[in-house]
Design an enzyme around this catalytic site. Structure first.
Site, PDB file in Angstrom:
ATOM      1  N   GLY A 191      -1.702  -2.149  -2.518  1.00 37.19           N
ATOM      2  CA  GLY A 191      -0.337  -1.729  -2.201  1.00 37.19           C
ATOM      3  C   GLY A 191       0.664  -2.152  -3.253  1.00 37.19           C
ATOM      4  N   GLY A 234       0.879  -0.709  -6.366  1.00 32.92           N
ATOM      5  CA  GLY A 234       1.177   0.373  -7.313  1.00 32.92           C
ATOM      6  C   GLY A 234       0.302   0.365  -8.548  1.00 32.92           C
ATOM      7  N   SER A 235      -0.899  -0.220  -8.432  1.00 22.60           N
ATOM      8  CA  SER A 235      -1.764  -0.331  -9.609  1.00 22.60           C
ATOM      9  C   SER A 235      -2.071   1.026 -10.246  1.00 22.60           C
ATOM     10  CB  SER A 235      -3.040  -1.068  -9.185  1.00 22.60           C
ATOM     11  OG  SER A 235      -4.122  -0.680  -9.942  1.00 22.60           O
ATOM     12  N   SER A 236      -2.388   2.047  -9.423  1.00 27.77           N
ATOM     13  CA  SER A 236      -2.769   3.339 -10.015  1.00 27.77           C
ATOM     14  C   SER A 236      -1.587   3.973 -10.743  1.00 27.77           C
ATOM     15  CB  SER A 236      -3.337   4.280  -8.945  1.00 27.77           C
ATOM     16  OG  SER A 236      -2.434   4.431  -7.888  1.00 27.77           O
ATOM     17  N   ALA A 237      -0.397   3.884 -10.169  1.00 21.81           N
ATOM     18  CA  ALA A 237       0.781   4.456 -10.826  1.00 21.81           C
ATOM     19  C   ALA A 237       1.103   3.688 -12.106  1.00 21.81           C
ATOM     20  CB  ALA A 237       1.978   4.416  -9.875  1.00 21.81           C
ATOM     21  N   ASP A 267       5.930   5.154  -5.890  1.00 20.97           N
ATOM     22  CA  ASP A 267       5.236   4.297  -6.858  1.00 20.97           C
ATOM     23  C   ASP A 267       5.487   4.745  -8.294  1.00 20.97           C
ATOM     24  OD1 ASP A 267       4.225   3.094  -4.648  1.00 20.97           O
ATOM     25  OD2 ASP A 267       2.134   3.122  -5.310  1.00 20.97           O
ATOM     26  N   PRO A 325      -3.889  -6.131  -9.364  1.00 20.06           N
ATOM     27  CA  PRO A 325      -5.061  -5.897  -8.528  1.00 20.06           C
ATOM     28  C   PRO A 325      -5.023  -4.507  -7.898  1.00 20.06           C
ATOM     29  CG  PRO A 325      -3.653  -7.598  -7.573  1.00 20.06           C
ATOM     30  CD  PRO A 325      -3.088  -7.264  -8.908  1.00 20.06           C
TER      31      PRO A 325
HETATM   32  O1  PMV Z   1      -0.350   1.328  -1.119  1.00 15.39           O
HETATM   33  P1  PMV Z   1       0.556   1.867  -2.159  1.00 15.39           P
HETATM   34  O2  PMV Z   1       1.123   0.911  -3.117  1.00 15.39           O
HETATM   35  O3  PMV Z   1      -0.029   3.044  -2.873  1.00 15.39           O
HETATM   36  O4  PMV Z   1       1.871   2.388  -1.382  1.00 15.39           O
HETATM   37  C1  PMV Z   1       1.785   3.502  -0.590  1.00 15.39           C
HETATM   38  C2  PMV Z   1       3.100   3.777   0.069  1.00 15.39           C
HETATM   39  C3  PMV Z   1       2.997   4.874   1.115  1.00 15.39           C
HETATM   40  O5  PMV Z   1       4.321   5.050   1.619  1.00 15.39           O
HETATM   41  C4  PMV Z   1       2.083   4.460   2.255  1.00 15.39           C
HETATM   42  C5  PMV Z   1       2.479   6.193   0.552  1.00 15.39           C
HETATM   43  C6  PMV Z   1       3.444   6.867  -0.410  1.00 15.39           C
HETATM   44  O6  PMV Z   1       2.966   7.817  -1.063  1.00 15.39           O
HETATM   45  O7  PMV Z   1       4.623   6.526  -0.479  1.00 15.39           O
END
Ligand code: PMV
Length: 328
Positions: A117, A119-122, A164, A113
């Site tokens: 948070g 890591g979907s885009s990565a 990520d 999804p």
């Molecule tokens: O929300 P996500 O999965 O993209 O995680 C971001 C994690 C952060 O520490 C908030 C940003 C980062 O670049 O590490």
């Protein structure tokens, strides 16, 4: 990761390249990692993606769970973010390879999804770049893969820490500090669950919010970042020693620090409180925050089942096990 030969068919008339990535969750250290502090991330193998690339059709075509259509040769504004990210991954990988094929067909299957948070885009960027490179007979070095994923992550949320990019391709938990990801070998695998509030997180906004706070009240935010660093370091020790209740308490502390940094959300708190009432050793938001997902640590298999029930009852739209062999 497997060897190139597992993912390429080079000696046929119809070469193909494959790439696999998975979701990740941050156990400790989100946000503070942007300020050079350490973080711990786990792979979430139950949520994964697979990309397949072939030379076929006309032009460059992309089929993902969120977009089916042409990849434009130059970025075009005002498209949905998921499309922009996948297209950027294709374009940047071809640029790195110095290739401009007349035809290319990339398909991404599986589901992580977006904007939760996880890591979907990565993961999308990683799977696409692996597949497109392997189609060309190239096995990207981990550094090349990292830079490609980061180039997409910058489009997704500005100044990504790089966590990520590593965590969605590594099969083991990692300790991430100052740009270096070190695998964590654990004798006791913690029973962790990820639960979705069902509302989108806002990582870019959350990262800028913390930055604004840092600029306006550096002393207070520095204290919180120092706390977050201590929690991550003690969390690594607790993990390695299999001390589940200590780890749980540290997760609770981390949740409070993230709320104090201003990246919490009432719906995340509802899930965290429900998990603690149902016997979790600890619970916290995970990732960028302001929506998205939380994680809960179960002390045993029985409590894990109770947590799944409790989280669902208070409105979690999905609950996934982080550890292998989970039955949530
Ligand atoms: O929300 P996500 O999965 O993209 O995680 C971001 C994690 C952060 O520490 C908030 C940003 C980062 O670049 O590490």
């Amino acid at each position: 990761m497997g060897t190139a030969s597992e993912f390429q068919i080079l000696d046929s008339d119809h070469p193909r390249g494959y790439g696999r990535t998975h979701a990740k969750m941050i156990l400790l250290g989100e946000h503070s990692v942007v300020y050079g502090k350490p973080a711990i991330a786990f792979p979430v193998h139950s949520l994964h993606l697979r990309a397949e690339a072939e030379f076929r059709g006309r032009g460059w075509q992309l089929i993902t769970p969120f977009y089916a259509g042409e990849v434009t040769k130059e970025p075009e504004g005002s498209q949905p973010l998921e499309r922009i990210l996948a297209e950027t991954a294709v374009r940047n990988t071809l640029r790195l390879l110095g290739s401009e094929p007349t035809n290319l067909h990339v398909t991404v299957t599986g589901y992580i999804p977006p904007a939760r948070g996880l890591g979907s885009s990565a993961a999308v960027a990683g799977a696409i770049s692996l597949a497109v490179a392997r189609l060309h007979g190239v096995e990207l070095s981990s550094e090349q893969r990292f830079h490609l994923v980061q180039s997409v992550e910058r489009v997704a949320h500005g100044t990504p820490s790089g966590l990520d990019a590593y965590a969605t391709t590594r099969g083991t938990p990692i300790w991430f500090h100052e740009g270096i990801a070190t695998p964590l070998a654990l004798d006791t695998v913690p029973r962790l669950l990820v639960a979705d509030t069902g509302i989108q997180g806002h990582t870019a906004e959350a990262v800028s919010k913390v930055r604004r706070r840092f600029e306006s009240d550096e002393a207070a935010v520095t204290d919180l970042l120092t706390d977050a660093e201590r929690i991550a370091r003690e969390g690594r020790d607790a993990l390695q020693l299999g001390q589940i209740s200590e780890l749980g308490s540290l997760m609770n502390e981390a949740h409070a620090v993230l709320n104090a940094l201003g990246v919490g959300d009432r719906r995340l708190d509802v899930l965290v409180e429900a998990a603690l009432r149902a016997g979790a050793a600890g619970a916290k938001l995970t990732g960028g925050g302001m929506g998205g997902c939380m994680i809960a640590l179960a002390p045993d298999a029985h409590t894990e089942m109770q947590l799944v029930q409790a989280l669902t009852q208070v409105g979690a739209t999905a609950v996934w096990p982080v550890h292998d062999g989970g039955d949530a």
